[in-house]
Design a protein around this motif. Structure first.
Motif, mmCIF file in Angstrom:
data_model
loop_
_atom_site.group_PDB
_atom_site.id
_atom_site.type_symbol
_atom_site.label_atom_id
_atom_site.label_comp_id
_atom_site.label_asym_id
_atom_site.label_seq_id
_atom_site.Cartn_x
_atom_site.Cartn_y
_atom_site.Cartn_z
ATOM 1 N N THR A 178 -0.573 -2.462 2.691
ATOM 2 C CA THR A 178 0.290 -3.434 2.154
ATOM 3 C C THR A 178 1.870 -2.589 2.103
ATOM 4 N N ALA A 179 2.823 -3.253 1.558
ATOM 5 C CA ALA A 179 3.872 -2.685 1.336
ATOM 6 C C ALA A 179 4.185 -2.109 0.013
ATOM 7 N N GLY A 180 3.107 -1.916 -0.579
ATOM 8 C CA GLY A 180 3.306 -1.130 -2.168
ATOM 9 C C GLY A 180 2.197 -1.695 -2.921
ATOM 10 N N GLY A 181 2.324 -1.095 -4.078
ATOM 11 C CA GLY A 181 1.259 -1.247 -5.214
ATOM 12 C C GLY A 181 1.633 -2.653 -5.890
ATOM 13 N N SER A 182 2.841 -2.985 -6.020
ATOM 14 C CA SER A 182 2.996 -4.520 -6.678
ATOM 15 C C SER A 182 2.552 -5.594 -5.633
ATOM 16 N N GLU A 183 2.805 -5.219 -4.193
ATOM 17 C CA GLU A 183 2.082 -6.384 -3.525
ATOM 18 C C GLU A 183 0.626 -6.346 -3.539
ATOM 19 N N GLY A 184 0.117 -5.083 -3.500
ATOM 20 C CA GLY A 184 -1.524 -5.175 -3.763
ATOM 21 C C GLY A 184 -1.966 -5.869 -4.914
ATOM 22 N N ASN A 185 -1.270 -5.475 -6.211
ATOM 23 C CA ASN A 185 -1.719 -6.323 -7.598
ATOM 24 C C ASN A 185 -1.542 -7.595 -7.386
ATOM 25 N N GLU A 219 -18.028 5.739 -7.229
ATOM 26 C CA GLU A 219 -18.226 6.389 -8.452
ATOM 27 C C GLU A 219 -17.574 5.546 -9.663
ATOM 28 N N LEU A 220 -16.240 4.952 -9.456
ATOM 29 C CA LEU A 220 -15.557 4.176 -10.286
ATOM 30 C C LEU A 220 -16.286 2.718 -10.487
ATOM 31 N N GLY A 221 -16.870 2.440 -9.539
ATOM 32 C CA GLY A 221 -17.555 1.063 -9.681
ATOM 33 C C GLY A 221 -16.594 -0.364 -9.614
ATOM 34 N N VAL A 222 -15.366 -0.107 -8.995
ATOM 35 C CA VAL A 222 -14.470 -1.032 -9.109
ATOM 36 C C VAL A 222 -14.516 -1.919 -7.747
ATOM 37 N N THR A 223 -14.157 -3.066 -7.783
ATOM 38 C CA THR A 223 -14.304 -4.215 -6.841
ATOM 39 C C THR A 223 -13.015 -3.981 -6.045
ATOM 40 N N TYR A 224 -11.846 -3.848 -6.541
ATOM 41 C CA TYR A 224 -10.451 -3.536 -5.856
ATOM 42 C C TYR A 224 -9.785 -2.568 -6.547
ATOM 43 N N LEU A 225 -9.105 -1.850 -5.600
ATOM 44 C CA LEU A 225 -8.036 -0.800 -6.472
ATOM 45 C C LEU A 225 -6.845 -0.755 -5.327
ATOM 46 N N THR A 226 -5.675 -0.654 -5.986
ATOM 47 C CA THR A 226 -4.387 -0.589 -5.334
ATOM 48 C C THR A 226 -3.960 0.597 -5.359
ATOM 49 N N GLY A 272 4.383 9.961 0.389
ATOM 50 C CA GLY A 272 4.232 9.000 1.531
ATOM 51 C C GLY A 272 5.943 8.494 1.704
ATOM 52 N N MET A 273 5.826 7.160 2.603
ATOM 53 C CA MET A 273 6.796 6.366 2.412
ATOM 54 C C MET A 273 7.186 5.225 1.421
ATOM 55 N N LYS A 274 8.416 5.113 1.106
ATOM 56 C CA LYS A 274 8.658 3.963 0.369
ATOM 57 C C LYS A 274 8.327 2.766 1.247
ATOM 58 N N GLY A 275 7.841 1.572 0.343
ATOM 59 C CA GLY A 275 7.567 0.290 1.151
ATOM 60 C C GLY A 275 6.168 0.382 1.801
ATOM 61 N N THR A 276 5.260 1.406 1.423
ATOM 62 C CA THR A 276 3.929 1.711 1.968
ATOM 63 C C THR A 276 2.925 1.488 1.130
ATOM 64 N N GLY A 277 1.757 1.153 1.311
ATOM 65 C CA GLY A 277 0.666 1.000 0.262
ATOM 66 C C GLY A 277 -0.613 0.633 0.900
ATOM 67 N N PHE A 278 -1.597 0.316 0.065
ATOM 68 C CA PHE A 278 -2.809 -0.016 0.575
ATOM 69 C C PHE A 278 -3.620 -0.562 -0.765
ATOM 70 N N PHE A 279 -4.586 -1.388 -0.337
ATOM 71 C CA PHE A 279 -5.542 -1.886 -1.696
ATOM 72 C C PHE A 279 -7.132 -1.736 -0.807
ATOM 73 N N TYR A 280 -7.887 -1.471 -1.728
ATOM 74 C CA TYR A 280 -9.513 -1.594 -1.378
ATOM 75 C C TYR A 280 -10.071 -2.677 -1.945
ATOM 76 N N GLN A 281 -10.766 -3.402 -0.959
ATOM 77 C CA GLN A 281 -11.471 -4.421 -1.631
ATOM 78 C C GLN A 281 -12.948 -4.367 -0.849
ATOM 79 N N LYS A 282 -13.989 -4.240 -2.053
ATOM 80 C CA LYS A 282 -15.345 -3.807 -1.533
ATOM 81 C C LYS A 282 -15.897 -4.973 -0.730
#
Length: 380
Positions: free
Chosen positions: A66-73, A190-197, A205-215
């Motif tokens: 993604t483009a960062g945490g806000s987009e992922g959320n 181990e956390l047991g989450v469905t999604y993580l941003t 890293g660079m600004k304007g980059t991010g990721f999210f995990y989706q189980k």
């Protein structure tokens, strides 16, 4: 200049920069192209995806750039709501009162569209209770979202405990891990989450980059549509250089994580001790229990933090009065208000956050500057 606001952003690491440079001018092909020049970029993107997956204990297919945490959320919250609405189901969401604005403001926007949201209280230390989470659940609850660690006071939340309490209820669980990834160990299993941003600029890293995990099996509709990138989950030509830098920066951060955490905890401990020797009346917000390394949030009675930040800036010290998203707004921290502090106390909060390049001398200089600035303000 002494930079002591790493919770706001970090400098791009030399290693991440070196990895990314070829993809600005030499290997600038489009990663979605079918010819070999584009496939070079695709190979680099997929290598970074593997790096991220390895760092957080996921499978590569579960990582979306993604483009960062806000987009992922936004992708998670809005995606869950869209899925429910498509099935013509009512939507109730549970979040904590100390979430990042990209969660809270999105929730308020969704409330105006008919979504119901429950906001969980926190303790004086800024911790969410799994008991309060379970108590807030309803038959129409479609998502629980509790951040992994708070960006203002650094309190680590009992996410694994909450996930265990949610087990078997069929309710997706999301955690905003923007402030955590790259700084303390994170394993989505181990956390047991469905999604993580997460956001790249928080771990060199660079600004304007991010990721999210989706189980696997918990796929969401795309927030940004119009192309088939990221397996149709996020339209737009891939930022190959930024993605490469993110993967390399996260790998590097994980390699030095253990030693760096010990060092940063030590710097914070010394900073608090030395400030208290001169200003024994200070408060340490969120003190005790699990805490992010390198971050401390203090309150100086009778001293407004915005004024203190400006005075420290004149001395070449970079610290903050709140999260970067709220800086300059001159409003009390919603995090500290949720923790039970008064508006006046919330306006006295100063966040100091050290990073990889911070030395013992830097920390000593920060202490002297803070004490000197407080004494000067009180004299005036």
């Amino acid at each position: 200049m002494i930079y002591a606001d790493h919770a706001a952003t970090t400098a791009l690491s030399e290693r991440a920069l070196a990895a990314a440079l070829p993809f600005f001018r030499e290997n600038y092909g489009n990663a979605s192209s079918a010819y070999s020049f584009g496939k070079q970029a695709r190979k680099a993107v997929e290598r970074a995806r593997e790096q991220v997956a390895c760092a957080v204990g996921a499978h590569a297919a579960e990582i979306v750039f993604t483009a960062g945490g806000s987009e992922g959320n936004n992708t998670v919250l809005r995606g869950v709501v869209e899925q429910a609405w498509q099935a013509k189901k009512p939507v109730h969401i549970v979040v904590s009162t100390i979430e990042h604005p990209s969660i809270l403001v999105t929730c308020r926007a969704l409330e105006r569209c008919g979504v119901e949201v429950s906001y969980l209280p926190v303790s004086k230390r800024g911790r969410v209770s799994s008991v309060s989470v379970i108590g807030a659940l309803r038959t129409d609850t479609r998502l629980v979202s509790v951040m992994l660690a708070n960006n203002e006071v650094g309190t680590v939340q009992p996410v694994a405990e909450i996930a265990e309490a949610l087990a078997g209820r069929g309710i997706p669980f999301h955690t905003d891990a923007v402030q955590v990834v790259g700084h303390i160990p994170v394993d989505v299993r181990e956390l047991g989450v469905t999604y993580l941003t997460a956001s790249g600029h928080k771990f060199y890293g660079m600004k304007g980059t991010g990721f999210f995990y989706q189980k696997a099996g918990a796929e969401l509709p795309a927030l940004i549509v119009g192309g088939g990138q990221e397996r149709g989950l996020r339209a737009g030509t891939e930022n190959t250089a930024g993605i490469v830098a993110l993967g390399e920066a996260l790998t590097e951060s994980c390699e030095c994580m253990a030693d760096e955490a010990v060092r940063l905890h030590g710097l914070v401990s010394c900073t608090v001790q030395e400030i208290r020797e001169n200003l024994p009346e200070i408060r340490v917000h969120g003190e005790g229990g699990g805490h992010l390394p390198g971050l401390v949030n203090i309150g100086v009675p009778g001293v407004r933090s915005e004024s203190l930040v400006h005075l420290l800036d004149l001395k070449g010290i970079c610290v903050s009065a709140a999260s970067a998203c709220n800086a300059g707004t001159d409003v009390p921290s919603h995090v500290l208000l949720a923790m039970g502090y008064s508006e006046k106390e919330a306006m006295e909060a100063l966040r100091i956050s050290y990073g990889r390049e911070t030395t013992e001398q830097d920390a000593d200089d920060v202490v002297r500057a803070v004490v000197g600035a407080v004494e000067k303000m009180r004299a005036l």
